[in-house]
Design an enzyme around this catalytic site. Structure first.
Site, mmCIF file in Angstrom:
data_model
loop_
_atom_site.group_PDB
_atom_site.id
_atom_site.type_symbol
_atom_site.label_atom_id
_atom_site.label_comp_id
_atom_site.label_asym_id
_atom_site.label_seq_id
_atom_site.Cartn_x
_atom_site.Cartn_y
_atom_site.Cartn_z
ATOM 1 N N LYS A 298 0.842 -1.192 0.000
ATOM 2 C CA LYS A 298 0.000 0.000 0.000
ATOM 3 C C LYS A 298 0.885 1.253 0.000
ATOM 4 O O LYS A 298 0.693 2.160 -0.793
ATOM 5 C CB LYS A 298 -0.895 -0.044 1.247
ATOM 6 C CG LYS A 298 -1.866 1.080 1.378
ATOM 7 C CD LYS A 298 -2.817 0.787 2.548
ATOM 8 C CE LYS A 298 -3.599 2.022 2.936
ATOM 9 N NZ LYS A 298 -4.489 1.780 4.081
ATOM 10 N N GLU B 45 10.540 -4.625 4.703
ATOM 11 C CA GLU B 45 10.661 -6.014 4.240
ATOM 12 C C GLU B 45 10.347 -6.117 2.753
ATOM 13 O O GLU B 45 11.086 -6.739 1.983
ATOM 14 C CB GLU B 45 9.680 -6.921 5.001
ATOM 15 C CG GLU B 45 9.989 -7.117 6.470
ATOM 16 C CD GLU B 45 9.312 -6.093 7.359
ATOM 17 O OE1 GLU B 45 8.978 -4.981 6.856
ATOM 18 O OE2 GLU B 45 9.113 -6.380 8.552
ATOM 19 N N GLY C 234 -4.872 -2.470 5.404
ATOM 20 C CA GLY C 234 -4.098 -3.608 4.897
ATOM 21 C C GLY C 234 -4.759 -4.946 5.158
ATOM 22 O O GLY C 234 -4.917 -5.779 4.265
ATOM 23 N N ARG C 235 -5.195 -5.149 6.410
ATOM 24 C CA ARG C 235 -5.770 -6.465 6.752
ATOM 25 C C ARG C 235 -7.194 -6.636 6.228
ATOM 26 O O ARG C 235 -7.795 -7.690 6.426
ATOM 27 C CB ARG C 235 -5.686 -6.694 8.262
ATOM 28 C CG ARG C 235 -6.324 -5.619 9.104
ATOM 29 C CD ARG C 235 -5.916 -5.756 10.563
ATOM 30 N NE ARG C 235 -6.387 -4.652 11.390
ATOM 31 C CZ ARG C 235 -5.747 -3.496 11.540
ATOM 32 N NH1 ARG C 235 -4.638 -3.254 10.890
ATOM 33 N NH2 ARG C 235 -6.233 -2.553 12.345
ATOM 34 N N GLU D 20 -4.652 -7.597 15.204
ATOM 35 C CA GLU D 20 -4.154 -6.260 14.855
ATOM 36 C C GLU D 20 -5.308 -5.261 14.935
ATOM 37 O O GLU D 20 -5.092 -4.079 15.162
ATOM 38 C CB GLU D 20 -3.516 -6.257 13.456
ATOM 39 C CG GLU D 20 -2.514 -5.130 13.281
ATOM 40 C CD GLU D 20 -1.726 -5.195 11.983
ATOM 41 O OE1 GLU D 20 -2.325 -5.465 10.932
ATOM 42 O OE2 GLU D 20 -0.506 -4.956 12.012
ATOM 43 N N HIS E 163 -4.498 -34.400 17.319
ATOM 44 C CA HIS E 163 -3.374 -35.228 17.773
ATOM 45 C C HIS E 163 -2.289 -34.368 18.392
ATOM 46 O O HIS E 163 -1.135 -34.774 18.469
ATOM 47 C CB HIS E 163 -2.830 -36.037 16.597
ATOM 48 C CG HIS E 163 -3.863 -36.974 16.059
ATOM 49 N ND1 HIS E 163 -3.917 -38.308 16.410
ATOM 50 C CD2 HIS E 163 -4.934 -36.753 15.258
ATOM 51 C CE1 HIS E 163 -4.962 -38.867 15.813
ATOM 52 N NE2 HIS E 163 -5.596 -37.948 15.114
ATOM 53 N N LYS F 183 9.522 -1.131 14.608
ATOM 54 C CA LYS F 183 10.005 -0.730 13.274
ATOM 55 C C LYS F 183 11.031 0.394 13.390
ATOM 56 O O LYS F 183 12.081 0.370 12.755
ATOM 57 C CB LYS F 183 8.831 -0.158 12.458
ATOM 58 C CG LYS F 183 7.994 -1.128 11.700
ATOM 59 C CD LYS F 183 7.161 -0.326 10.690
ATOM 60 C CE LYS F 183 5.841 -0.947 10.393
ATOM 61 N NZ LYS F 183 4.936 -0.120 9.616
HETATM 62 C C1 G6Q Z 1 -2.538 -4.157 8.075
HETATM 63 C C2 G6Q Z 1 -1.322 -3.475 8.437
HETATM 64 C C3 G6Q Z 1 -0.050 -4.108 7.914
HETATM 65 C C4 G6Q Z 1 0.304 -3.790 6.488
HETATM 66 C C5 G6Q Z 1 1.750 -4.180 6.242
HETATM 67 C C6 G6Q Z 1 2.195 -3.946 4.830
HETATM 68 O O1 G6Q Z 1 -3.647 -3.793 8.377
HETATM 69 O O2 G6Q Z 1 -1.433 -2.138 8.112
HETATM 70 O O3 G6Q Z 1 -0.040 -5.488 8.100
HETATM 71 O O4 G6Q Z 1 -0.561 -4.449 5.617
HETATM 72 O O5 G6Q Z 1 2.575 -3.472 7.129
HETATM 73 O O6 G6Q Z 1 2.079 -2.608 4.487
HETATM 74 P P1 G6Q Z 1 2.239 -2.144 3.009
HETATM 75 O O7 G6Q Z 1 1.153 -2.741 2.202
HETATM 76 O O8 G6Q Z 1 2.178 -0.640 3.038
HETATM 77 O O9 G6Q Z 1 3.580 -2.642 2.533
#
Ligand code: G6Q
Length: 550
Positions: A214, A220, A276-277, A362, A393, A513
């Site tokens: 996003k 990462e 994001g989620r 989250e 199990h 972070k």
């Molecule tokens: C989700 C969070 C988080 C996000 C990641 C990746 O709700 O905001 O998990 O999706 O940190 O972020 P980017 O899509 O900006 O790389």
């Protein structure tokens, strides 16, 4: 404004229904599911709801009709109706980030109207969906080729968190519907092993990377994306022009996308009102669409939308996400429950518990209210789980006989696309057996009657009274997956409304972070850094530098 709704609402523990639930919980605590079932022979039929293709049996919960009535009162007193309306009408209910929360717009049908700052966002959603479909068709037909003219065979999604967990889960869940000529890989971890293993058997000439981010600044993802670019250029002879053929982006940040070298014509956008989620059904789902095709993707969106409409319009007593959420609040706040197990009896849902961990924790893992006040009650429980029957199990021992109360959601399907011999009957028999065993257990008398020696009896007793929900659907199709994910999205929303937390921010990920950014140069610089951390952190950094030979 959403904030004004929040302001009218009394603090949770001062609400009338909360107080009534506190008193009521004292009596329920003493009742056993055995008695609740014995007292009402039709309980197992009564405490069920069916909607949007999902059948929910919540009869094996430690509740009576009175409990449900009080929980429904709590929902009303918590302003749930107003909150739902606020979300669906595009109000900026994510108050700490001043954003609307409109994942429901991602699956709104063409022609619907949802306004953000006076602008209808639905046409934009469909414009992106159409571009995704056109791109998908070009890849799947072999019309889009790599730099050397070979069709694309491998798709590697690079993303993390919300830009990874949904795509991986959906790919695994809908594998049966996927194009088996394409290989899908998902790289998320900054641990180089993730990238190395994902590409080790891939031909760069046939590989397409989707950089899903996003913000397009996530450490990462950008580290992996740069490594992918180097891998590609090394693999195909260093032609910079090849980037356009082998990289596409999913992002809201066009400037950073083009800085990376990706043609913004190959960028699929989304908007700040998609968290994001909550984004697997946005362009973040490009890998999903590539796997299952545009029509199946649309069917998944239709499933989401069906559940959205159910949540928005159906009275709370028949509302699946609302009931699930209220049961969670019941256990977390009145039975001190700390964890909830998610147990899909469907191998294709093997990543569903991991996906839900982010969605739930989250979102609602917060300790202050929307107004910034410290809560004086527990909020989000820990979600975890594994697909059945594997867990049986392993950790089910603790759910059956441990000292902690762990409510569980069992998810199962009447049909399987892989109908091999007796497998499916055996699988489903286990679902029904587990929820029965958890609820009713086995008394000392029953154990003794089987001829068990006295000394062994206590070990073989099952107290029972362990609550569970059973969610039963016909078959895991794209539509069913959409319904199921939306069920949990709105469950999380309802929980967050009652707890009065902001389910849509995630400030708790920031501190680590920022510290990592400070520590990276301290690990890499040749000169001895002037370490200003605590003695433990300083010592760990020194040991690592020494091991590196610095
Ligand atoms: C989700 C969070 C988080 C996000 C990641 C990746 O709700 O905001 O998990 O999706 O940190 O972020 P980017 O899509 O900006 O790389």
């Amino acid at each position: 404004m959403a904030t004004s709704v929040a302001e009218e609402i009394k603090p949770l523990t001062e609400r009338k229904a909360w107080k009534a639930l506190e008193a009521h919980s004292q009596t329920i605590r003493e009742s056993h599911l055995r008695d609740l079932f014995a007292d009402d022979p039709r309980r197992g039929e009564r405490l069920t709801v069916e909607a949007a293709g999902l059948f929910l049996d919540y009869s094996k919960n430690r509740v009576t009709g009175q409990t449900i009535r009080l929980l429904l009162d709590l929902a009303e007193e918590s302003g749930l109706r107003q909150r739902i309306n606020a979300m669906f009408s595009g109000e900026k209910i994510n108050v700490t980030e001043k954003r609307a929360v409109l994942h429901v717009a991602l699956r709104a049908p063409k022609g619907a109207s949802i306004l953000v700052d006076g602008e209808n966002v639905v046409p934009h959603v469909h414009e992106v969906l159409d571009r995704m479909a056109a791109f998908t068709n070009r890849i799947r037909s072999g019309q889009w080729t790599g730099h050397s003219g070979k069709p694309i065979k491998n798709i590697v999604n690079i993303g993390i968190g919300g830009s990874d967990l949904g795509p991986v889960m959906a790919y695994e869940a809908l594998r049966h519907f996927s194009n088996r000529d394409l290989n899908f890989r998902f790289v998320s971890n900054v641990d180089g092993t993730d990238f190395a293993e994902a590409v080790h058997d891939l031909d760069p000439e046939e590989t397409l990377f989707i950089v899903s981010s996003k913000t397009f600044t996530t450490l990462e993802t950008m580290t992996n994306a740069h490594t992918a670019r180097t891998w590609l250029l090394e693999g195909i002879g260093g032609h910079q022009s090849s980037i356009a053929k082998h990289f596409v982006a999913v992002s809201t940040n066009a400037a950073e996308v083009s800085k990376f070298g990706i043609d913004t014509a190959n960028m699929f956008g989304f908007w700040d009102w998609v968290g994001g989620r909550y984004s697997m059904d946005s362009a973040i789902g490009l890998s999903t669409m590539l796997a299952i095709g545009p029509e199946n993707f649309q069917a998944m969106l239709d499933g989401f939308h069906e559940m959205d409409e159910h949540f928005r319009t159906v009275p709370f007593e028949k509302n699946l996400p609302v009931l699930l959420a209220l049961l969670t609040v019941w256990y977390v706040n009145f039975f001190d429950v700390a964890t909830i197990a998610i147990l899909p009896y469907e191998q294709y849902l093997k990543r569903f518990p991991a996906y839900l961990q982010q969605l739930t924790m989250e979102s609602n893992g917060k300790h202050v209210t929307l107004a910034g006040e410290r809560v004086n009650y527990a909020t989000c429980p820990i979600y975890w789980g594994e697909p059945g029957t594997n867990g049986q199990h392993s950790f089910y021992q603790l759910i059956h006989q441990g000292t902690r109360l762990i409510p569980a959601d069992f998810i199962a399907f009447n049909r399987t696309p892989n109908n091999l011999g007796r497998h499916h009957d055996i699988l489903l028999a286990n679902v029904f057996a587990q929820t029965e065993a958890l609820a009713f257990g086995k008394t000392a008398e029953q154990v003794k009657a089987e001829g068990t020696p006295d000394w062994l009896v206590p070990h073989r007793v099952f107290e029972g009274n362990r609550p569970s929900n059973t969610i039963l659907a016909d078959e895991l199709t794209p539509k069913a997956l959409g319904r199921l994910v939306a069920l949990y999205e709105h469950n999380v929303f309802t929980q967050g409304t009652i707890w009065q937390v902001n389910s849509f921010d995630q400030w708790g990920v920031e501190l680590g972070k920022a510290l990592a950014q400070r520590i990276i140069p301290e690990l890499e610089n040749a000169d001895e850094p002037n370490l200003q951390h605590d003695s433990s952190t300083n010592n760990l950094i020194r040991r690592y530098r020494k091991a590196k030979g610095l």
